[in-house]
Design an enzyme around this catalytic site. Sequence first.
Site, PDB file in Angstrom:
ATOM      1  N   GLY A   1       3.336   6.212   8.902  1.00 15.58           N
ATOM      2  CA  GLY A   1       4.754   6.369   8.612  1.00 15.58           C
ATOM      3  C   GLY A   1       5.574   5.153   8.972  1.00 15.58           C
ATOM      4  O   GLY A   1       6.715   5.006   8.532  1.00 15.58           O
TER       5      GLY A   1
ATOM      6  N   HIS B   1       0.814  -1.223   0.000  1.00 15.87           N
ATOM      7  CA  HIS B   1       0.000   0.000   0.000  1.00 15.87           C
ATOM      8  C   HIS B   1       0.846   1.271   0.000  1.00 15.87           C
ATOM      9  O   HIS B   1       0.334   2.363  -0.250  1.00 15.87           O
ATOM     10  CB  HIS B   1      -0.968  -0.013   1.199  1.00 15.87           C
ATOM     11  CG  HIS B   1      -0.341   0.312   2.519  1.00 15.87           C
ATOM     12  ND1 HIS B   1       0.005  -0.650   3.439  1.00 15.87           N
ATOM     13  CD2 HIS B   1      -0.016   1.497   3.080  1.00 15.87           C
ATOM     14  CE1 HIS B   1       0.516  -0.073   4.503  1.00 15.87           C
ATOM     15  NE2 HIS B   1       0.517   1.232   4.315  1.00 15.87           N
TER      16      HIS B   1
ATOM     17  N   ASP C   1      -0.586  -7.621   1.565  1.00 17.50           N
ATOM     18  CA  ASP C   1       0.016  -6.282   1.601  1.00 17.50           C
ATOM     19  C   ASP C   1       1.529  -6.390   1.747  1.00 17.50           C
ATOM     20  O   ASP C   1       2.090  -6.178   2.823  1.00 17.50           O
ATOM     21  CB  ASP C   1      -0.592  -5.476   2.750  1.00 17.50           C
ATOM     22  CG  ASP C   1      -0.175  -4.014   2.726  1.00 17.50           C
ATOM     23  OD1 ASP C   1       0.386  -3.575   1.709  1.00 17.50           O
ATOM     24  OD2 ASP C   1      -0.415  -3.313   3.727  1.00 17.50           O
TER      25      ASP C   1
ATOM     26  N   SER D   1       4.336   2.152   8.272  1.00 14.41           N
ATOM     27  CA  SER D   1       3.906   1.160   7.289  1.00 14.41           C
ATOM     28  C   SER D   1       5.088   0.592   6.515  1.00 14.41           C
ATOM     29  O   SER D   1       6.005   1.314   6.126  1.00 14.41           O
ATOM     30  CB  SER D   1       2.928   1.797   6.294  1.00 14.41           C
ATOM     31  OG  SER D   1       1.690   2.053   6.891  1.00 14.41           O
TER      32      SER D   1
END
Length: 439
Positions: free
Chosen positions: A380, A240, A286, A382
Amino acid sequence: MPRSLPKLQTDRRKKRLKLALISTCCVLLTLAMLALGLYYIIRFINLKFYFCAGSLEFVAIAAVCDGKDDCMDGEDELKCVSNLKTNSAYPVRLVSKRLILQVSDENHKWSSVCAENWNTWHTRAVCQQLGYMQNPRSMQVPVSSLPSDLCTAFVALNTEPQQASSNIQSSLAARDQCTSSSVISLSCSDCGEVVSEDRVIGGAETAVELWPWQASVQWYRQHVCGGALISTRWVISAAHCFAGRTQELGAWRVVLGQTYMTSYGGISMEAIIIHGHYDPVGHDYDVSMLRLTWDVTPGASIHPVCLPPYQLSIKEGEELVVTGWGTLRENGELSSVLEKATVPLIGWSKCSNSSIYGSALTPRMLCAGYLKGGVDSCQGDSGGPLVYLGSRWQLVGVVSWGTGCARRGKPGVYTNISQLLDWIYAMMEVSVHVMIVGG
């Protein structure tokens, strides 16, 4: 009169010096403002337009990597984020905390590899097949010490294996038992080395030397996500991170080896691969793989973390560590220094309860944190690493999503790396040309 003249001359010199200093400051300030203005103009152009070097023209950035050639020579479609999937299990794997080498046959039956006739060439060949080139090692493990599920089938090398083949499976044959009474345990790199240590929300400042696989994934030199170095050439992050942003590879950099947030020393990428099954709505699959333009040199502040073996058993409540430069509170500002937090693993059945995340949780996800809240990853973070300490640090998760940050009853959700090892190894093995063109 004679006494006043020297004073007048001194005053005049002071005024000239003062005017000169003011003029110099004005010039320097003007130059600084011009440089700053030029920087923002260039940045604005880079955000809005792509320069076609071959035809000397600009095209809208939205038209880059859209499947259509907008530059005369099609250069705007040559280096783009790819989407790749694999439909089969990777034929080689390392199993359990003991890293037992297993291979599968055409019927997808897994067999442990016996130690007879094994040598350093075979060790290098398997590690290369798994995508590693650094410091491969093997050791023999007695069959009698293995759990029963690793002793159901065996394969062994032929007496005179065909070393010309890069595929180790072609040199193996089924066996009822190992005549050496041992199987092969494999370690393909010096990953995840433990360094003793005398914000992520609720966390504490730390140093990159303690977590040297930590990466900053940057878009036009701005930090947008974390990542984890898994070899000298590959970084794992979240899929993502690349949604809604420029798909052209030149917009992206990876920064390694830094405790304090910086864009200095960024490494460009020759491939960014998003899992072909990634669901941007439900966050399933993801994960992304980033291939650096060159191999990094491992050292005190840059060092890969280990991928977990298949069937790694981590009990609910065991401590994991998440690191990153994410916001210190929900919707806050990014941290300027690397932060780390210790979070316990939450069982999948508990986290998939309707009172927590329910059916939104898939087998490709895991939860970690405190149901009472207070400690969590946040915006942030991620794509950053969630690691577990066995004999070495292993990457068990990638920061993915969650409801808010550190909220009560809403722990962090991470991509479960152990469920995606087949895809990761397949991407590491495939050629760079295929990776770039196959998107």
